[in-house]
Motif scaffolding. Sequence first.
Motif, PDB file in Angstrom:
ATOM      1  N   THR A  92     -15.848  13.738   9.924  1.00 21.22           N
ATOM      2  CA  THR A  92     -14.749  13.896  10.882  1.00 21.22           C
ATOM      3  C   THR A  92     -13.689  14.842  10.339  1.00 21.22           C
ATOM      4  N   VAL A  93     -13.343  14.687   9.064  1.00 17.24           N
ATOM      5  CA  VAL A  93     -12.352  15.579   8.452  1.00 17.24           C
ATOM      6  C   VAL A  93     -12.877  17.010   8.408  1.00 17.24           C
ATOM      7  N   ALA A  94     -14.180  17.164   8.093  1.00 16.56           N
ATOM      8  CA  ALA A  94     -14.765  18.505   8.061  1.00 16.56           C
ATOM      9  C   ALA A  94     -14.711  19.157   9.431  1.00 16.56           C
TER      10      ALA A  94
ATOM     11  N   ASP B  83     -18.901  14.819  -0.936  1.00 20.75           N
ATOM     12  CA  ASP B  83     -17.832  14.370  -0.043  1.00 20.75           C
ATOM     13  C   ASP B  83     -16.520  14.170  -0.790  1.00 20.75           C
ATOM     14  N   ALA B  84     -16.561  13.501  -1.955  1.00 19.86           N
ATOM     15  CA  ALA B  84     -15.338  13.235  -2.717  1.00 19.86           C
ATOM     16  C   ALA B  84     -14.701  14.547  -3.188  1.00 19.86           C
ATOM     17  N   HIS B  85     -15.524  15.491  -3.626  1.00 19.45           N
ATOM     18  CA  HIS B  85     -14.987  16.787  -4.080  1.00 19.45           C
ATOM     19  C   HIS B  85     -14.340  17.545  -2.930  1.00 19.45           C
ATOM     20  N   PHE B  86     -14.935  17.471  -1.749  1.00 21.83           N
ATOM     21  CA  PHE B  86     -14.366  18.148  -0.581  1.00 21.83           C
ATOM     22  C   PHE B  86     -13.033  17.527  -0.169  1.00 21.83           C
ATOM     23  N   LEU B  87     -12.929  16.197  -0.240  1.00 24.45           N
ATOM     24  CA  LEU B  87     -11.725  15.510   0.219  1.00 24.45           C
ATOM     25  C   LEU B  87     -10.586  15.582  -0.792  1.00 24.45           C
TER      26      LEU B  87
ATOM     27  N   ILE C 134      -5.712  13.308  -1.643  1.00 27.53           N
ATOM     28  CA  ILE C 134      -6.760  12.292  -1.622  1.00 27.53           C
ATOM     29  C   ILE C 134      -7.356  12.099  -3.009  1.00 27.53           C
ATOM     30  N   GLY C 135      -7.437  13.172  -3.780  1.00 28.90           N
ATOM     31  CA  GLY C 135      -7.980  13.053  -5.134  1.00 28.90           C
ATOM     32  C   GLY C 135      -7.165  12.114  -6.000  1.00 28.90           C
ATOM     33  N   ALA C 136      -5.832  12.108  -5.818  1.00 30.09           N
ATOM     34  CA  ALA C 136      -4.985  11.206  -6.593  1.00 30.09           C
ATOM     35  C   ALA C 136      -5.264   9.745  -6.228  1.00 30.09           C
ATOM     36  N   VAL C 137      -5.540   9.488  -4.964  1.00 31.30           N
ATOM     37  CA  VAL C 137      -5.883   8.124  -4.535  1.00 31.30           C
ATOM     38  C   VAL C 137      -7.232   7.719  -5.114  1.00 31.30           C
ATOM     39  N   ALA C 138      -8.192   8.647  -5.154  1.00 27.20           N
ATOM     40  CA  ALA C 138      -9.521   8.330  -5.678  1.00 27.20           C
ATOM     41  C   ALA C 138      -9.487   8.030  -7.168  1.00 27.20           C
ATOM     42  N   ASP C 139      -8.540   8.628  -7.909  1.00 27.69           N
ATOM     43  CA  ASP C 139      -8.472   8.411  -9.358  1.00 27.69           C
ATOM     44  C   ASP C 139      -7.908   7.050  -9.726  1.00 27.69           C
ATOM     45  N   LEU C 140      -7.234   6.376  -8.804  1.00 28.15           N
ATOM     46  CA  LEU C 140      -6.657   5.065  -9.097  1.00 28.15           C
ATOM     47  C   LEU C 140      -7.738   3.988  -9.097  1.00 28.15           C
ATOM     48  N   PRO C 141      -7.543   2.930  -9.879  1.00 35.19           N
ATOM     49  CA  PRO C 141      -8.477   1.791  -9.789  1.00 35.19           C
ATOM     50  C   PRO C 141      -8.391   1.130  -8.421  1.00 35.19           C
ATOM     51  N   ARG C 142      -9.522   0.645  -7.966  1.00 39.96           N
ATOM     52  CA  ARG C 142      -9.554  -0.022  -6.668  1.00 39.96           C
ATOM     53  C   ARG C 142      -8.609  -1.223  -6.650  1.00 39.96           C
ATOM     54  N   SER C 143      -8.547  -1.949  -7.778  1.00 39.65           N
ATOM     55  CA  SER C 143      -7.704  -3.145  -7.829  1.00 39.65           C
ATOM     56  C   SER C 143      -6.232  -2.807  -7.641  1.00 39.65           C
ATOM     57  N   ALA C 144      -5.801  -1.632  -8.131  1.00 42.17           N
ATOM     58  CA  ALA C 144      -4.398  -1.253  -7.978  1.00 42.17           C
ATOM     59  C   ALA C 144      -4.046  -1.009  -6.517  1.00 42.17           C
TER      60      ALA C 144
END
Length: 411
Positions: A157-159, A176-180, A206-216
């Motif tokens: 959808t973003v693409a 997908d992660a690299h594109f976002l 979005i990359g900054a969100v992906a680098d965070l732990p899921r628990s955070a």
Amino acid sequence: MRLLHLYWPHLPLRLARARHSDSFPTDRPVVLGGQPWTDGTVIDADPAARALGVRRGIPLGSAHRLAPEAAFLDPEPEADAAAVEAAFETLARFSPGLAGTTDQADPAFGLIEIQADGLDRLWGPEPLLATRLVAALSGGLPGAPRPGIAGTRFAATVAAGHATPAEPQIVEAGGDAHFLAPLPSSLLSPDPDVRARLARFGLRRIGAVADLPRSALVARFGEEGERLHARARGEELEPFRPRRAAERLVLGLPIDPPVAETESLRFVLHRLAATLADQIAARGMAAARANLRLTLDLAFARPGTPGELVVEQRFPEPTAEADAIERLLHARLERTPPLAAVERLELELAGVEPAVGQQLPLFVPQAARNSRLGWQLARLVLTFGEDRIRKVALTDPDAPLAERRWTWRSP
């Protein structure tokens, strides 16, 4: 899985403009949804109305207070649904895996999802497939769609949102992660409060969100945090579900020039069987039977020759193996070849249902030989006839007479 998304921005307003091209107002803002005194919400608005603060989903009375000089148009849901249904019918010639809504009040109206697995065998690589789909839809829905291809629904959808009709946005498999990563984090959620909180925390990409732990993220956003993390990392949240039941999948392909030899037809049959088999295998399904329809070229045929030949074949067991489907149908064609040259081949896989796994014994190396024997018997029946092939079945192993311990059965 590979998904191709076609996106028409502000499709409800485009359809209204196309229907009322002669009387569509151009000198003032336009709001679609109904009259201000009715109990309804805004379905769409043109740029002039949006500049005054009119947004989709707000009450029509509020939209009138924001833009009192705007022209308010009544919606025509039946006409809009019919237009989108026509687009679905066009796209069904390319892929049986389609999803989307025909409800103009749905926020997803204007977005069509297409399962692209295996379509390269029929229509070429993904960039060419996207170009062909855009060309096939010309003259249908107003304006050309924006095509985007990715491995997850969110990334596709973003693409599509970042594409143009002339330049499809293709995300490579697994990327997908690299594109976002470099895109704004506001794309991860439609909730204004979540977007504002992401900005306050300094998570603007979005990359900054992906680098965070899921628990955070879960600690800060609850269940929404888990969804934010999955989207940012290119993980699928909601599996693709076709809008039509998978019990019937059909693909057709023209043959130019028409051919009469069954060996030449086998090449086209292989492409159709492989494409449909990829489609059902990607969903964990299997087909119980196949219907093959051959359209004949009657230019040099004998008088009275029918224009179509329909071959119906039930499989020994539900399968998603393209080679097995192709061999069985080809044997059927060799037994009853077409009476004239074939100009179109259409294959339908019916009786599609979830595939059932087979528990293999530990000490039996040929546990699947019964399955293979069933397919071999089916081909022998097509070659020599049902009255010449029989199978032995034990009826009473303890019978005193040997001839009563078994019986003949048809395969």
